[in-house]
Design an enzyme around this catalytic site. Structure first.
Site, PDB file in Angstrom:
ATOM      1  N   THR A 266       0.879  -1.179   0.000  1.00 49.41           N
ATOM      2  CA  THR A 266       0.000   0.000   0.000  1.00 49.41           C
ATOM      3  C   THR A 266       0.909   1.219   0.000  1.00 49.41           C
ATOM      4  OG1 THR A 266      -1.635  -1.200   1.298  1.00 49.41           O
ATOM      5  CG2 THR A 266      -1.849   1.200   1.205  1.00 49.41           C
TER       6      THR A 266
ATOM      7  N   LYS B 155      -7.804   1.414  -3.141  1.00 46.32           N
ATOM      8  CA  LYS B 155      -7.464   0.989  -1.772  1.00 46.32           C
ATOM      9  C   LYS B 155      -7.641   2.143  -0.771  1.00 46.32           C
ATOM     10  CE  LYS B 155      -5.172  -1.119   1.623  1.00 46.32           C
ATOM     11  NZ  LYS B 155      -5.520  -2.354   2.291  1.00 46.32           N
TER      12      LYS B 155
ATOM     13  N   LYS C 279      -1.675   5.299   8.493  1.00 47.97           N
ATOM     14  CA  LYS C 279      -0.889   5.362   7.244  1.00 47.97           C
ATOM     15  C   LYS C 279      -1.823   5.519   6.040  1.00 47.97           C
ATOM     16  CE  LYS C 279       1.591   2.379   4.052  1.00 47.97           C
ATOM     17  NZ  LYS C 279       2.146   1.092   3.721  1.00 47.97           N
TER      18      LYS C 279
HETATM   19  P1  NAD Z   1       6.155  -5.710   7.278  1.00 43.38           P
HETATM   20  O1  NAD Z   1       6.847  -4.554   7.872  1.00 43.38           O
HETATM   21  O2  NAD Z   1       5.857  -6.907   8.113  1.00 43.38           O
HETATM   22  O3  NAD Z   1       6.991  -6.236   5.975  1.00 43.38           O
HETATM   23  C1  NAD Z   1       7.730  -5.410   5.141  1.00 43.38           C
HETATM   24  C2  NAD Z   1       9.039  -6.130   4.833  1.00 43.38           C
HETATM   25  O4  NAD Z   1       9.784  -5.369   3.885  1.00 43.38           O
HETATM   26  C3  NAD Z   1       9.937  -6.308   6.068  1.00 43.38           C
HETATM   27  O5  NAD Z   1      10.207  -7.682   6.267  1.00 43.38           O
HETATM   28  C4  NAD Z   1      11.192  -5.508   5.723  1.00 43.38           C
HETATM   29  O6  NAD Z   1      12.396  -6.093   6.226  1.00 43.38           O
HETATM   30  C5  NAD Z   1      11.154  -5.551   4.204  1.00 43.38           C
HETATM   31  N1  NAD Z   1      11.942  -4.481   3.594  1.00 43.38           N
HETATM   32  C6  NAD Z   1      11.978  -3.155   3.915  1.00 43.38           C
HETATM   33  N2  NAD Z   1      12.823  -2.505   3.095  1.00 43.38           N
HETATM   34  C7  NAD Z   1      13.330  -3.424   2.247  1.00 43.38           C
HETATM   35  C8  NAD Z   1      14.272  -3.372   1.177  1.00 43.38           C
HETATM   36  N3  NAD Z   1      14.860  -2.206   0.821  1.00 43.38           N
HETATM   37  N4  NAD Z   1      14.568  -4.514   0.526  1.00 43.38           N
HETATM   38  C9  NAD Z   1      13.987  -5.686   0.885  1.00 43.38           C
HETATM   39  N5  NAD Z   1      13.102  -5.808   1.890  1.00 43.38           N
HETATM   40  C10 NAD Z   1      12.782  -4.694   2.560  1.00 43.38           C
HETATM   41  O7  NAD Z   1       4.806  -5.119   6.640  1.00 43.38           O
HETATM   42  P2  NAD Z   1       3.489  -5.940   6.185  1.00 43.38           P
HETATM   43  O8  NAD Z   1       2.507  -5.941   7.298  1.00 43.38           O
HETATM   44  O9  NAD Z   1       3.919  -7.224   5.539  1.00 43.38           O
HETATM   45  O10 NAD Z   1       2.908  -4.921   5.098  1.00 43.38           O
HETATM   46  C11 NAD Z   1       3.460  -4.826   3.798  1.00 43.38           C
HETATM   47  C12 NAD Z   1       2.576  -3.901   2.975  1.00 43.38           C
HETATM   48  O11 NAD Z   1       1.253  -4.418   2.937  1.00 43.38           O
HETATM   49  C13 NAD Z   1       2.458  -2.482   3.549  1.00 43.38           C
HETATM   50  O12 NAD Z   1       2.475  -1.569   2.478  1.00 43.38           O
HETATM   51  C14 NAD Z   1       1.116  -2.492   4.262  1.00 43.38           C
HETATM   52  O13 NAD Z   1       0.521  -1.214   4.334  1.00 43.38           O
HETATM   53  C15 NAD Z   1       0.323  -3.435   3.381  1.00 43.38           C
HETATM   54  N6  NAD Z   1      -0.803  -4.114   4.050  1.00 43.38           N
HETATM   55  C16 NAD Z   1      -0.623  -4.684   5.268  1.00 43.38           C
HETATM   56  C17 NAD Z   1      -1.690  -5.317   5.882  1.00 43.38           C
HETATM   57  C18 NAD Z   1      -1.536  -5.961   7.242  1.00 43.38           C
HETATM   58  O14 NAD Z   1      -2.575  -6.307   7.851  1.00 43.38           O
HETATM   59  N7  NAD Z   1      -0.331  -6.172   7.740  1.00 43.38           N
HETATM   60  C19 NAD Z   1      -2.951  -5.380   5.234  1.00 43.38           C
HETATM   61  C20 NAD Z   1      -3.082  -4.820   3.961  1.00 43.38           C
HETATM   62  C21 NAD Z   1      -1.989  -4.189   3.382  1.00 43.38           C
END
Ligand code: NAD
Length: 290
Positions: free
Chosen positions: A87, A162, A237
């Site tokens: 997102t 979204k 966010k």
């Molecule tokens: P998270 O923080 O658990 O995962 C993000 C991952 O990206 C981490 O493991 C981090 O180490 C990795 N990362 C960061 N920078 C990086 C880089 N330069 N290279 C490689 N890896 C890198 O977050 P999440 O909960 O998995 O969410 C991911 C996305 O999905 C976000 O944009 C969030 O808004 C969206 N989202 C999350 C949810 C939820 O319920 N968690 C629901 C819908 C959408």
């Protein structure tokens, strides 16, 4: 298909594992997260992206997406597709899609709804932006990771859908919590309130499927001491992304603006950080009008 998967956090890890379980060859990369089941890890984002049919990113925000896109797009083959499921802001999504197009690479922005539970069960909803051709190429992957994929339009349309959805969700959750707090003070039983509203014109997903009052309606984070679920931080966010987009196109969003202010106060100045976004209810019941 040969798939690269960058960003194996709470959402990315189960999504990548589901693709591997379905028989796709998945090569992953993350700065910190461990290797999901069935995935082979590479030592860099570029190495994970090289030679793949599709490269998926699932990252925290637009700035990180743009940085990772700079690393992966030059490593990808012409004709491959970059599928971003994070997102992020609409402008970052469009910038990355344009950069990909300039290199002969397809691009789809497809943020998800359904949370970690949906990612694990393979029941996410994807809202996608991009060309028909790129969408068609990644559609079979949506069918594995999710239950529904809506092609919303050109690049950025997925992110637009979204943030509009989540702006409705944020404002609706707040007013549902307000109504419970008001009902309490009027001496109305919460169960009765749920029975009436969930079958009347005030019904919504926040009331009917994710009721913020503990012990009322279906099981929800309220029944688990407001552990997320969907964290108030993530709602903030998304509400800020909606405000950023509204400012960019001069759209009047008074309820969305107020919802962003309330979640900002809750998360940044009170005890909302790390709690479910439905914990707006205990916040409001503690307060008077002043
Ligand atoms: P998270 O923080 O658990 O995962 C993000 C991952 O990206 C981490 O493991 C981090 O180490 C990795 N990362 C960061 N920078 C990086 C880089 N330069 N290279 C490689 N890896 C890198 O977050 P999440 O909960 O998995 O969410 C991911 C996305 O999905 C976000 O944009 C969030 O808004 C969206 N989202 C999350 C949810 C939820 O319920 N968690 C629901 C819908 C959408």
């Amino acid at each position: 298909m040969k798939i690269g998967f960058i960003g194996l956090g709470n959402m990315g890890a189960p999504m990548a594992a589901n693709l591997a379980k379905a028989g796709h060859a998945v090569t992953g990369f993350d700065l910190a997260a461990p290797c999901p089941e069935g995935v082979t890890m590479a030592d860099s984002a570029a190495a994970a992206a090289k030679g793949q049919d599709v490269v998926i990113t699932m990252l925290p925000n637009g700035a990180i997406l743009q940085k990772v896109a700079d690393e992966i797009l030059p490593a990808m083959d012409k004709g491959a597709v970059h599928l971003d499921c994070s997102t992020v802001d609409v402008d970052s999504a469009r910038a990355v899609a344009e950069q990909a197009a300039g290199m002969g690479i397809g691009a789809v922005d497809a943020p998800v709804s359904g949370g970690v539970g949906g990612a694990t069960a393979g029941t996410l909803t994807f809202m996608a932006g991009g060309s028909e051709e790129a969408f068609a190429k990644v559609k079979p992957l949506f069918d594995i990771m999710g239950q529904k994929a809506v092609h919303c339009g050109a690049a950025g349309a997925g992110q637009a859908a979204k943030i509009c959805n989540n702006m409705i969700l944020g404002a609706t959750m707040i007013v549902t919590c307000e109504a419970f707090a008001l009902a309490d003070k009027l001496g109305l039983d919460r169960e009765k309130m749920f029975d009436v509203v969930s079958t009347s014109s005030g019904y919504s997903w926040s009331m009917n499927a994710y009721c913020p009052a503990p012990g009322v309606g279906p099981k929800s984070p309220a029944d688990n001491d407001y552990k997320p679920g969907f964290a108030a931080d993530l709602m903030l966010k998304d509400l800020r992304l909606a405000q950023q987009a509204a400012e960019a196109v001069d759209a009047d969003t008074p309820m969305g603006t107020r919802a962003a202010e309330l979640y900002a106060a809750f998360v940044e100045h009170e005890d909302g950080a790390g709690r479910d976004f439905s914990a707006m209810l205990p916040r409001l019941t503690k307060r008077g009008r002043a």
